[in-house]
Design an enzyme around this catalytic site. Structure first.
Site, PDB file in Angstrom:
ATOM      1  N   GLU A 132      -6.006  -1.569  -5.682  1.00 58.48           N
ATOM      2  CA  GLU A 132      -5.637  -0.582  -4.663  1.00 58.48           C
ATOM      3  C   GLU A 132      -4.291   0.054  -4.996  1.00 58.48           C
ATOM      4  O   GLU A 132      -3.298  -0.645  -5.161  1.00 58.48           O
ATOM      5  CB  GLU A 132      -5.549  -1.241  -3.281  1.00 58.48           C
ATOM      6  CG  GLU A 132      -6.895  -1.733  -2.792  1.00 58.48           C
ATOM      7  CD  GLU A 132      -6.867  -2.196  -1.336  1.00 58.48           C
ATOM      8  OE1 GLU A 132      -5.817  -2.081  -0.677  1.00 58.48           O
ATOM      9  OE2 GLU A 132      -7.906  -2.684  -0.884  1.00 58.48           O
ATOM     10  N   ARG A 164      -1.431   8.524   4.933  1.00 56.18           N
ATOM     11  CA  ARG A 164      -1.342   7.928   3.600  1.00 56.18           C
ATOM     12  C   ARG A 164      -2.747   7.537   3.205  1.00 56.18           C
ATOM     13  O   ARG A 164      -3.594   7.251   4.057  1.00 56.18           O
ATOM     14  CB  ARG A 164      -0.428   6.700   3.594  1.00 56.18           C
ATOM     15  CG  ARG A 164       0.984   7.074   3.255  1.00 56.18           C
ATOM     16  CD  ARG A 164       1.822   5.902   2.886  1.00 56.18           C
ATOM     17  NE  ARG A 164       1.705   5.493   1.500  1.00 56.18           N
ATOM     18  CZ  ARG A 164       2.152   6.178   0.456  1.00 56.18           C
ATOM     19  NH1 ARG A 164       2.734   7.351   0.605  1.00 56.18           N
ATOM     20  NH2 ARG A 164       2.045   5.701  -0.769  1.00 56.18           N
ATOM     21  N   ARG A 187      -2.680  -4.449  -4.453  1.00 58.12           N
ATOM     22  CA  ARG A 187      -3.453  -5.690  -4.413  1.00 58.12           C
ATOM     23  C   ARG A 187      -4.780  -5.523  -5.145  1.00 58.12           C
ATOM     24  O   ARG A 187      -5.208  -4.402  -5.418  1.00 58.12           O
ATOM     25  CB  ARG A 187      -3.677  -6.159  -2.983  1.00 58.12           C
ATOM     26  CG  ARG A 187      -4.316  -5.128  -2.090  1.00 58.12           C
ATOM     27  CD  ARG A 187      -4.409  -5.622  -0.655  1.00 58.12           C
ATOM     28  NE  ARG A 187      -5.322  -4.771   0.104  1.00 58.12           N
ATOM     29  CZ  ARG A 187      -5.669  -4.964   1.366  1.00 58.12           C
ATOM     30  NH1 ARG A 187      -5.198  -5.998   2.030  1.00 58.12           N
ATOM     31  NH2 ARG A 187      -6.495  -4.150   1.973  1.00 58.12           N
ATOM     32  N   ARG A 207       5.252  -7.496  12.617  1.00 59.01           N
ATOM     33  CA  ARG A 207       3.935  -8.065  12.872  1.00 59.01           C
ATOM     34  C   ARG A 207       3.529  -9.122  11.846  1.00 59.01           C
ATOM     35  O   ARG A 207       2.474  -9.715  11.940  1.00 59.01           O
ATOM     36  CB  ARG A 207       2.875  -6.965  12.972  1.00 59.01           C
ATOM     37  CG  ARG A 207       2.625  -6.200  11.701  1.00 59.01           C
ATOM     38  CD  ARG A 207       1.523  -5.194  11.936  1.00 59.01           C
ATOM     39  NE  ARG A 207       0.976  -4.721  10.684  1.00 59.01           N
ATOM     40  CZ  ARG A 207       0.598  -3.479  10.459  1.00 59.01           C
ATOM     41  NH1 ARG A 207       0.700  -2.586  11.398  1.00 59.01           N
ATOM     42  NH2 ARG A 207       0.091  -3.141   9.293  1.00 59.01           N
ATOM     43  N   ASP A 265      -7.503  -1.521  14.471  1.00 58.34           N
ATOM     44  CA  ASP A 265      -8.364  -2.504  13.836  1.00 58.34           C
ATOM     45  C   ASP A 265      -9.770  -2.347  14.409  1.00 58.34           C
ATOM     46  O   ASP A 265      -9.947  -1.752  15.478  1.00 58.34           O
ATOM     47  CB  ASP A 265      -7.834  -3.922  14.081  1.00 58.34           C
ATOM     48  CG  ASP A 265      -6.793  -4.319  13.041  1.00 58.34           C
ATOM     49  OD1 ASP A 265      -6.903  -3.844  11.889  1.00 58.34           O
ATOM     50  OD2 ASP A 265      -5.878  -5.089  13.368  1.00 58.34           O
ATOM     51  N   ARG A 269       5.281 -19.042   9.959  1.00 54.44           N
ATOM     52  CA  ARG A 269       4.814 -20.294  10.556  1.00 54.44           C
ATOM     53  C   ARG A 269       5.448 -21.498   9.883  1.00 54.44           C
ATOM     54  O   ARG A 269       5.608 -21.490   8.664  1.00 54.44           O
ATOM     55  CB  ARG A 269       3.297 -20.436  10.352  1.00 54.44           C
ATOM     56  CG  ARG A 269       2.492 -19.423  11.038  1.00 54.44           C
ATOM     57  CD  ARG A 269       1.033 -19.901  11.107  1.00 54.44           C
ATOM     58  NE  ARG A 269       0.228 -18.771  11.523  1.00 54.44           N
ATOM     59  CZ  ARG A 269      -0.675 -18.186  10.761  1.00 54.44           C
ATOM     60  NH1 ARG A 269      -0.910 -18.647   9.549  1.00 54.44           N
ATOM     61  NH2 ARG A 269      -1.351 -17.165  11.226  1.00 54.44           N
TER      62      ARG A 269
END
Ligand code: FAD
Ligand code: UDP
Length: 376
Positions: free
Chosen positions: A308, A257, A288, A180, A358, A184
């Site tokens: 995190e 998780r 991050r 996913r 999402d 580009r």
């Protein structure tokens, strides 16, 4: 006998709030409860010195579903935030997702043709190695990633980050996780391919407050602490908590998780110049750093960051990401079957369906669930 409420919604996250809003609009009597001390579930933000801190992880709304986008925009105005995370690998910065900027930073190539040639050269070397080892199809995430994008990007931008995030080696992870990630050949740092993207102006709490406007809500109220009473209070229950808990874990526990957030405030107006910086090297313990003010272009004097740390889940911790391995998928399916046989209870949202959703997918799913409910 008629009960006091038409609908009891357990959980005031996006699923519960959208379902409740739709039911309220139709004149139904709705009660929403949440065991947390606030509404909104995981999109809840705590306002600290004017900065909306995403307490349960950074949330960026993105969708290609026009109906969902319009629905949300009817309640709050969305800003022009576009997610453009940057990766830091041993002090050097790379743009994400993989695009012409990344390829320039990685190899100095300046045209799409040069970038494609470089990736192809690396891919051919990988394919040659795989053929020599008699591997036909990529068997895991590592092989998939090397085959898609070559060794350099895998080693620098994928390996360390992925292993920290999932707590296991890329050779043990399924290939689909990496499929996913967009690649580009344009200078386009937008992380998402969706048509619409943004953050509610004034924060996510406005979206939730808008949805729950006029509806009776009780926070700090756990359904399981008073189950019998709640079961008798409404004709229909919309349950958005953990499905295994609903059935008393009688088939076993579903695994997750989780993420640990280490929050820090600094007396500077700008700490890292971007909302999201990924640390892709294995020797940095966090995955991050989020600098919350940048989601809303904040101009405050101070700033708040969250580091995190991806962590194995134990009972009592926040369940964040479902683990879609064979054991858990099978167990979740068995719980869903039990759910389907339970009268007058609608199971919805990420915990009750044991699915990573999402936000736009959760809104869609709640709108569809309400339509189905109304029809019946
Ligand atoms: P939740 O928000 O979890 O709401 C469920 C609610 O039920 C909670 O408030 C809980 O307290 C309550 N509850 C549970 N049990 C009980 C009980 N027994 N009694 C009373 N109340 C109970 N999506 C995006 O689109 N973009 C992003 O950038 C993004 N980032 C994410 C980052 C992280 C770290 C995570 C974990 C998710 C992210 N998501 C993102 C997904 C997003 O969080 C979900 O789609 C959405 O919040 C799910 O809403 P929900 O209502 O299903 O669940
Ligand atoms: N990923 C990576 N390096 C990065 C960002 C992502 O290798 O800097 C990989 C990683 O395997 C991760 C997957 O891409 O699990 C999906 O990333 P995304 O950010 O979409 O995951 P999320 O954190 O939103 O689940």
């Amino acid at each position: 006998m008629d009960k006091k409420y038409d609908i009891l919604v357990v959980g005031s996250g996006l699923f519960g709030a959208v379902f409740a809003a739709e039911a309220h609009k139709k004149g139904l009597k709705v009660l929403v409860i949440d065991k947390r001390k606030h509404c909104g579930g995981n999109v809840y933000c705590e306002n600290i010195d004017g900065i909306n801190v995403h307490k349960y992880g950074a949330h960026i709304f993105h969708t290609s579903d026009v109906e969902v986008w319009r629905y949300v925009n009817n309640i709050v105005e969305m800003n022009r935030y576009t997610n453009q995370p940057v990766a830091n690998y041993k002090g050097k910065l790379y743009n994400l997702p993989f695009n012409m900027n990344t390829f320039y930073q990685m190899w100095g190539v300046t045209t799409p043709a040069e970038a494609k040639a470089k990736i192809e050269e690396q891919r051919q070397a990988v394919l040659k190695r795989m053929r020599a080892a008699n591997v036909v199809e990529p068997r895991n995430l590592e092989e998939q990633a090397r085959m898609l994008i070559g060794d350099d990007i895998f080693e620098i931008l994928i390996k360390g980050y992925t292993e920290k995030q999932w707590g296991r080696s890329c050779e043990e992870l399924p290939a689909f996780i990496i499929k996913r990630l967009p690649v580009r050949f344009t200078f386009d740092n937008n992380y998402f391919n969706d048509n619409y993207q943004g953050i509610p102006i004034g924060g996510y709490n406005r979206l939730i407050d808008g949805l729950l406007n006029g509806i009776e809500v009780r926070v700090d109220t756990d359904y399981f602490k008073n189950r019998e009473m709640f079961d008798n209070i409404a004709n229909t229950i919309v349950f958005t908590g953990q499905i295994d808990e609903f059935f008393d874990y009688k088939l076993g526990h579903l695994h997750y998780r989780t993420v640990r957030f280490e929050q820090e405030q600094f007396n500077t107006s700008n700490y890292q110049g971007n909302a999201v910086v990924n640390y892709t090297a294995a020797d940095v313990p966090y995955t991050r750093i989020i600098e919350h003010k940048h989601f809303e272009f904040g101009s405050q004097q101070t700033t708040i960051i969250s580091r995190e740390y991806s962590t194995e889940w134990r009972d009592g911790m926040e369940p964040y990401y479902p683990i879609n391995d064979e054991r858990n998928n099978k167990l979740a399916e068995q719980y869903r079957e039990l759910g389907a046989k339970t009268d007058n209870v609608i199971f919805g949202g990420r915990l009750a369906e044991y699915k990573y959703f999402d936000m736009d997918k959760v809104v869609r799913s709640a709108l569809d669930a309400f339509r189905k409910f109304k029809k019946n």
